[in-house]
Design an enzyme around this catalytic site. Structure first.
Site, mmCIF file in Angstrom:
data_model
loop_
_atom_site.group_PDB
_atom_site.id
_atom_site.type_symbol
_atom_site.label_atom_id
_atom_site.label_comp_id
_atom_site.label_asym_id
_atom_site.label_seq_id
_atom_site.Cartn_x
_atom_site.Cartn_y
_atom_site.Cartn_z
ATOM 1 N N ARG A 78 -8.323 18.407 -6.655
ATOM 2 C CA ARG A 78 -7.137 18.294 -7.263
ATOM 3 C C ARG A 78 -6.887 20.341 -7.966
ATOM 4 O O ARG A 78 -6.672 21.327 -7.809
ATOM 5 C CB ARG A 78 -6.107 17.760 -8.189
ATOM 6 N N LYS A 120 7.080 1.426 3.158
ATOM 7 C CA LYS A 120 8.424 1.223 3.477
ATOM 8 C C LYS A 120 9.018 2.329 3.500
ATOM 9 O O LYS A 120 8.999 3.883 3.145
ATOM 10 C CB LYS A 120 8.764 1.952 0.839
ATOM 11 N N GLY A 152 -0.621 10.608 0.178
ATOM 12 C CA GLY A 152 -1.967 10.134 -0.920
ATOM 13 C C GLY A 152 -2.798 8.873 0.486
ATOM 14 O O GLY A 152 -4.166 9.144 0.537
ATOM 15 N N GLY A 182 5.030 13.271 -1.817
ATOM 16 C CA GLY A 182 6.098 13.517 -1.931
ATOM 17 C C GLY A 182 6.964 14.621 -2.151
ATOM 18 O O GLY A 182 8.135 14.442 -1.368
HETATM 19 P P1 ADP Z 1 1.278 7.731 1.969
HETATM 20 O O1 ADP Z 1 0.624 7.313 0.945
HETATM 21 O O2 ADP Z 1 0.364 8.222 3.182
HETATM 22 O O3 ADP Z 1 2.491 8.411 2.086
HETATM 23 P P2 ADP Z 1 2.682 4.931 1.925
HETATM 24 O O4 ADP Z 1 1.979 5.079 0.926
HETATM 25 O O5 ADP Z 1 3.732 5.154 2.201
HETATM 26 O O6 ADP Z 1 1.965 6.428 3.510
HETATM 27 O O7 ADP Z 1 1.973 3.855 2.450
HETATM 28 C C1 ADP Z 1 0.807 3.032 2.884
HETATM 29 C C2 ADP Z 1 0.412 1.569 2.378
HETATM 30 O O8 ADP Z 1 1.033 1.462 3.663
HETATM 31 C C3 ADP Z 1 -0.798 1.499 2.849
HETATM 32 O O9 ADP Z 1 -1.504 1.331 1.907
HETATM 33 C C4 ADP Z 1 -0.890 0.542 4.026
HETATM 34 O O10 ADP Z 1 -2.244 -0.628 3.531
HETATM 35 C C5 ADP Z 1 0.184 0.211 4.071
HETATM 36 N N1 ADP Z 1 0.936 -0.144 5.359
HETATM 37 C C6 ADP Z 1 0.885 0.456 6.005
HETATM 38 N N2 ADP Z 1 1.039 -0.790 7.166
HETATM 39 C C7 ADP Z 1 1.340 -2.273 6.891
HETATM 40 C C8 ADP Z 1 2.205 -2.840 7.469
HETATM 41 N N3 ADP Z 1 2.440 -3.856 8.464
HETATM 42 N N4 ADP Z 1 2.020 -4.308 6.037
HETATM 43 C C9 ADP Z 1 1.661 -4.188 5.547
HETATM 44 N N5 ADP Z 1 1.515 -3.055 4.504
HETATM 45 C C10 ADP Z 1 1.003 -1.637 5.666
HETATM 46 MG MG MG Z 2 0.522 5.534 -0.694
#
Ligand code: ADP
Ligand code: MG
Length: 393
Positions: free
Chosen positions: A35, A197, A350, A373
């Site tokens: 960053r 989520k 992330g 976000g």
């Molecule tokens: P980003 O940081 O890219 O926005 P998120 O924080 O929304 O992504 O989601 C990432 C997390 O989702 C990871 O830690 C991953 O392990 C979890 N994840 C993805 N698929 C599943 C699943 N089928 N069951 C449980 N956790 C999951």
């Molecule tokens: Mg995340």
């Protein structure tokens, strides 16, 4: 919106808001300085043009108190090494001592303010605090894209009290890519959403319903949609309180032209333990004792085919628990498909960004967003408070 090229910062006092919210270890060493490095083009440009440079950032969540562990001291040291210049660390964010330091600042010199969130007024977007931040300041530059979805004093309110306000190189690039994608994407426009989520992503789906040609869903969020269709998903992660919302979204999707895809097969295991035996299935109900942890091979194939025809791709959220090798196939293969496509590809979030680096294809992605976000909110709403404030100035 003005950009850095529209400013003539020579001899002017410039307040630069950056995102130096870096991860620290227990001894307060910086674990990853990405960053800080990301803001260097803007910082160096301002210094080469002989600005008197004041830099501000937040770090962690001090919740309005002076927390020594969240001081920007390690950041000051690292920044000084990176720009080969002295970086003066102010003892606070506002106040008499800081004003004195601001007044003494010479051309090409750098004053780093302490953590802006040491004051509650920052997150409250407080006017008086913003006026104090802007004291002695001529121009304001925002290069903290990851904070632009927050209406905070150093992002929004401060702009009223300066002569000119502009976007730094990072913010300009983010806004260019994301606005193009939201307002006039080259078609077909394929959106890939995954992650843990569904609640984080529903506003994004709604924002893109009338723009995207295909929406491909993976990750845990798929199972809230399956459950909303009355299917049995075993112990897969489901957000029970979002089932109704997912169900009404599925109804709305039927009215739209967009093609909405859920996984057609699933990699299952009893838990994410590396030794847990994985199996694949393409039918419901999923076994009661098992959870879906990745998309299966048929889904990978179908999604890769759609991705290969895309002209614009947005991806947020891994397809499975990619941190564990046994469940990383889906994410890795989709990352490869995105990297190999001819499309303009944008990745935010992330974990998604980490996954793309892990797959070794980061350099083939058109734009890797620095603000997860912020990029999601930009897509959902078409604008961000920090960008709106810059544009209206
Ligand atoms: P980003 O940081 O890219 O926005 P998120 O924080 O929304 O992504 O989601 C990432 C997390 O989702 C990871 O830690 C991953 O392990 C979890 N994840 C993805 N698929 C599943 C699943 N089928 N069951 C449980 N956790 C999951
Ligand atoms: Mg995340």
């Amino acid at each position: 919106m003005l950009s850095l090229e529209d400013l003539d910062p020579k001899g002017k006092t410039v307040f630069l808001r950056v995102d130096f919210n870096v991860p620290l270890d227990e001894e307060r060493n910086i674990r990853d300085d990405t960053r800080i490095k990301a803001a260097l083009p803007t910082i160096n440009s301002l210094l080469e043009q002989k600005a008197k440079l004041i830099i501000a950032s937040h770090l962690g969540r001090p919740k309005g108190k002076f927390v020594p562990e969240l001081s920007l001291k390690p950041v000051a040291k690292r920044l000084s090494e990176l720009i080969s210049r002295e970086v003066i660390l102010a003892p606070d964010v506002i106040g008499d001592e800081v004003t004195k330091l601001k007044k003494e600042l010479g051309e090409g010199q750098v004053l780093l303010l302490e953590n802006v969130r040491f004051h509650d007024e920052e997150t409250a977007n407080d006017e008086d605090f913003a006026r104090s931040l802007a004291q002695e300041v001529d121009y304001y530059v925002n290069d903290a894209f990851g904070t632009c979805h927050r209406a905070h004093a150093s992002v929004v309110a401060i702009i009223r009290f300066v002569d000119k306000a502009a976007a730094g190189f990072l913010v300009e690039k983010e806004v260019d890519y994301l606005s193009q994608m939201v307002h006039s994407p080259q078609k077909p426009f394929v959106v890939i959403l995954g992650g843990a989520k569904v609640s984080d992503k529903i506003p994004v789906i709604e924002g893109l319903l009338d723009k995207a040609d295909d929406i491909l869903i993976g990750g845990a969020m798929a199972y809230t949609f399956f459950k909303a269709q009355g299917l049995d998903v075993g112990r897969s992660l489901v957000e029970e309180d979002k089932i109704a919302l997912a169900s009404s979204l599925l109804d709305r999707i039927k009215e739209e032209k967009v093609d909405f895809y859920l996984p057609s097969d699933h990699v299952l295991a009893v838990n994410t333990d590396v030794k847990a035996e994985a199996q694949t299935t393409d039918s419901f109900p999923l076994p009661a004792a098992m959870m879906a942890l990745d998309i299966g091979p048929k889904t990978i194939e179908k999604y890769s085919e759609i991705i290969s025809e895309a002209k614009t791709i947005f991806w947020n959220g891994p397809m499975g628990v990619f941190e564990v090798d046994a469940f990383s196939q889906g994410t890795t293969r989709i990352a490869e498909a995105v990297a190999n496509s001819e499309a303009t590809s944008i990745i935010g979030g992330g974990d998604s960004v980490a996954a793309v680096y892990k797959a070794g294809v980061a350099e083939k992605i058109s734009h890797i967003s620095t603000g997860g976000g912020a990029s999601l909110e930009f897509i959902a709403k078409g604008i961000l408070p920090g960008i709106e404030a810059l544009t209206e100035k």
